[in-house]
Design a protein around this motif. Structure first.
Motif, short mmCIF file in Angstrom:
data_model
loop_
_atom_site.label_atom_id
_atom_site.label_comp_id
_atom_site.label_asym_id
_atom_site.label_seq_id
_atom_site.Cartn_x
_atom_site.Cartn_y
_atom_site.Cartn_z
N ILE A 117 0.84 -1.20 0.00
CA ILE A 117 0.00 0.00 0.00
C ILE A 117 0.87 1.25 0.00
N LEU A 118 1.91 1.27 0.84
CA LEU A 118 2.80 2.43 0.90
C LEU A 118 3.51 2.66 -0.44
N ALA A 119 3.94 1.57 -1.06
CA ALA A 119 4.59 1.70 -2.37
C ALA A 119 3.64 2.33 -3.37
N ALA A 120 2.39 1.87 -3.39
CA ALA A 120 1.40 2.41 -4.32
C ALA A 120 1.11 3.88 -4.03
N VAL A 121 0.99 4.24 -2.75
CA VAL A 121 0.72 5.62 -2.37
C VAL A 121 1.85 6.54 -2.84
N LEU A 122 3.08 6.15 -2.55
CA LEU A 122 4.22 7.01 -2.86
C LEU A 122 4.40 7.21 -4.36
N VAL A 123 4.29 6.15 -5.14
CA VAL A 123 4.48 6.30 -6.59
C VAL A 123 3.30 7.06 -7.20
N THR A 124 2.10 6.92 -6.62
CA THR A 124 0.96 7.71 -7.09
C THR A 124 1.18 9.19 -6.81
N LEU A 125 1.77 9.51 -5.65
CA LEU A 125 2.10 10.90 -5.34
C LEU A 125 3.11 11.45 -6.34
N ALA A 126 4.02 10.59 -6.81
CA ALA A 126 4.96 11.02 -7.85
C ALA A 126 4.21 11.41 -9.12
N THR A 185 -5.58 1.28 -4.22
CA THR A 185 -4.91 2.33 -3.45
C THR A 185 -4.51 3.49 -4.35
N ALA A 186 -3.90 3.16 -5.47
CA ALA A 186 -3.48 4.20 -6.41
C ALA A 186 -4.68 5.00 -6.92
#
Length: 650
Positions: free
Chosen positions: A170-179, A212-213
């Motif tokens: 989930i954290l990986a998806a959140v961070l790359v989506t913020l990118a 999540t994304a």
């Protein structure tokens, strides 16, 4: 011998950590200095920072009609804007935030390299950045590259690993989506990462990551809906969705002629001034700027490990994800920059910094398992690719045109050496090295000093390649226990050389208009103080400077928002009958320019353009009331501000 050294190094993780800390310290020291010395660029750093500040304090809203041209995703502006609002507006705030983001990013680089490889690979990752001042320049400024790389690298930190908990996915998806919500050009990275999660971690994890994304993307964009369609419409084919069309701008920034094309090649070949030639040169510049990723990707493609050579299926799948994502991202950015769609070619090098990390991670992911003794066919392909990359990198340094600076070469040839005549050495007498070379080669001065250097861009790589078999024998010994062929050894050697030569003129050329001797933060603050003494709060200001940073120190003035992009969104004498529509979409033209001059209380212009504005003072409409010191001393002519004040009510 080599085996014993490698065995000892594997056990000396403490040494790897110490070296990583040293590299981290060098990077921090370099970027700290650069953050105080680098000039700012209006369409990048100062535009994001100042527009973001206006959005953060509520003076304008992103994508609003008649507001600043919001030509990127919202977080590109809001993140630096919030920082300005929280910690106080100013160039110092922007640069210190960039410095901190860079350190957080580099810590993520160490973690990502460590997770893919080991402690030593983590050290390699840190030193790749510590030895590359060109990359340090990018991350020392308040650009979106730093923020995007921070999001992506920490997303990869949570993603990399055979077994991942749900919260890590989930954290990986959140961070790359913020990118992506910062720069939409990273969307392929997110899409391919989600596909990789399905492949590596199963459908359940893939669905969780995808949802999540989507949730993060929808929630963030909802705050700017529907006005955000002004930006998103540029990525949606015309006519696909009817609800998008009212938000589609009738204009876009034009970087090349409408009929621009690279074909037929005969139309521009041999014409250095042509647009097409500039596009090719920008491509070579991108290779030089990102030499290590280019070498790593090319080496991985040509010498891709055999299926049974991989450490595990996980390493194979991760490597394939990294390789495909870098190649797809590179192809997309080469197309949008090389075609003149997104800029006038030379943004291509900067674009690569958004995804270079993916190529760099192929070093620990693929290189330990490379085919060390590939077929002759693969070796030939490898050598050709290697020469093409190295020649392109050196070509972009300027070692090609007859007008280049070759003083260093001439000085080297004129180096005094002991005089030799008639086969005898004359002690105490000297002559130039050039004379000896002329005597041996029978080549004249003109060729050796003026002609030969113009061919260095291909002669030097050929010379290096000719020496590689000898270097391989010295390094690996006559028995070559690893059975490593010349071509893969050459790739590894070039990666090492490329990293080690990061500070040389081959890959990094310091220029006075990029890094000042004086602290640019202090000079901006000094000039801002001068302007604060002159300009009355609440005044309207017509702005024609090369940096928006000064406006951070003038929060009470009124500006004409489309001017923040200077001439890049200026339509000139076109669309004069549609000025209101032009203004609505964040552009301006000659009509609006004249209207704003009539409305302005003050005109702020570069002093070098004083003659252009002379009629304004001759007519008595404006008086010159100030001439500031330059806010960037290494660009004094461009950054000295002339202040004109209106003498009568418009």
């Amino acid at each position: 011998m080599v085996d014993r050294i490698i065995s000892w190094l594997k056990k000396a993780s403490w040494l790897a950590i110490l070296l990583a800390v040293a590299g981290f310290a060098l990077y921090a020291w370099q970027t700290w200095n650069l953050s105080h010395r680098l000039t700012t660029m209006i369409l990048d750093e100062s535009m994001y920072v100042y527009k973001g500040y206006l959005f953060a304090i509520g003076k304008y809203a992103p994508y609003e009609d008649y507001g600043p041209l919001t030509n990127h995703m919202p977080l590109a502006f809001m993140i630096p804007g919030w920082v300005q609002a929280w910690f106080g507006p100013g160039m110092g705030t922007a640069r210190m935030f960039a410095f901190i983001v860079g350190l957080v990013m580099l810590a993520g680089v160490w973690m990502a390299f460590y997770r893919v490889g080991n402690f030593w690979w983590g050290t390699v990752g840190v030193w790749l950045f510590a030895l590359n001042p060109a990359w340090q320049e990018v991350f020392a400024q308040g650009l979106t590259q730093g923020i995007v790389n921070m999001f992506i690298v920490w997303g990869l930190v949570f993603l990399i690993g055979k077994y991942r908990d749900t919260w890590q996915i989930i954290l990986a998806a959140v961070l790359v989506t913020l990118a992506v919500l910062t720069r939409v050009n990273t969307l392929p990275i997110l899409v391919l990462m989600l596909l990789y999660i399905f492949w590596e971690h199963g459908s359940r994890s893939g669905l969780i990551a995808t949802l999540t994304a989507l949730v993060v993307g929808v929630v963030v964009l909802a705050f700017y809906w529907p006005e955000v369609l002004k930006f998103l419409s540029g990525w949606v084919p015309e006519g696909m969705f009817s609800f998008v069309e009212p938000y589609r701008s009738p204009w876009s920034q034009q970087h090349v002629p409408a009929d621009f094309s690279y074909f037929p090649v005969s139309d521009w070949w041999g014409q250095p001034a042509s647009e097409q030639f500039h596009g090719i040169k920008a491509f070579y510049e991108a290779i030089k700027f990102s030499l290590i990723p280019w070498l790593t990707v090319a080496g991985a493609l040509v010498f891709w490990p055999r299926r049974w050579d991989w450490r595990s299926d996980y390493h194979f799948q991760l490597s394939l994800f990294l390789l495909v994502t870098w190649v797809v991202s590179a192809a997309m950015h080469i197309w949008v920059a090389g075609s003149g769609t997104s800029c006038h070619f030379y943004c291509m090098a900067g674009y690569f910094t958004f995804f270079n990390l993916l190529g760099l991670l192929l070093l620990p992911a693929v290189f330990p398992y490379l085919r060390t003794n590939p077929s002759i066919f693969r070796q030939v392909i490898g050598v050709v690719l290697l020469l093409a990359i190295i020649i392109g990198a050196i070509y972009s340094t300027g070692l090609v045109s007859p007008g280049m600076n070759v003083n260093w070469w001439e000085k080297a040839l004129l180096t005094p050496i002991p005089l030799i005549t008639g086969g005898k050495l004359h002690i105490g007498e000297t002559g130039p090295l050039l004379s000896l070379i002329e005597h041996i080669t029978h080549l004249d001065y003109h060729f050796l000093v003026e002609v030969l250097p113009t061919h260095f861009y291909w002669l030097l790589p050929l010379l290096v390649m000719a020496l590689i078999p000898l270097v391989r024998r010295i390094v690996l010994g006559p028995w070559n226990p690893y059975r490593m062929a010349v071509a893969p050894f050459a790739f590894i050697l070039m990666v090492l050389l490329g990293a080690a030569l990061g500070y040389t003129d081959i890959f990094y050329q310091k220029t006075a208009n990029l890094a000042c001797e004086d602290d640019v933060i202090l000079t901006h603050e000094a000039v801002a103080a001068e302007l604060q003494e002159i300009i009355e709060p609440g005044s309207s200001v017509y702005w024609e400077l090369t940096s928006n940073m000064l406006l951070l120190y003038l929060p009470d003035v009124e500006i004409f928002p489309p001017q923040l992009n200077t001439g890049f969104n200026y339509l000139g004498n076109s669309q004069l009958g549609k000025s209101d529509l032009v203004y609505k979409f964040g552009y301006w033209n000659a009509t609006l320019k004249q209207e704003w001059i009539k409305q302005a209380d003050y005109l702020l212009i570069p002093s070098q353009h004083a003659e252009t504005w002379q009629p304004m003072t001759d007519s008595g409409e404006f008086d010159i009331v100030g001439l500031t010191a330059p806010y960037e001393t290494c660009r004094a002519k461009d950054t000295q501000v002339m202040v004109l004040v209106r003498t009568e009510t418009p």
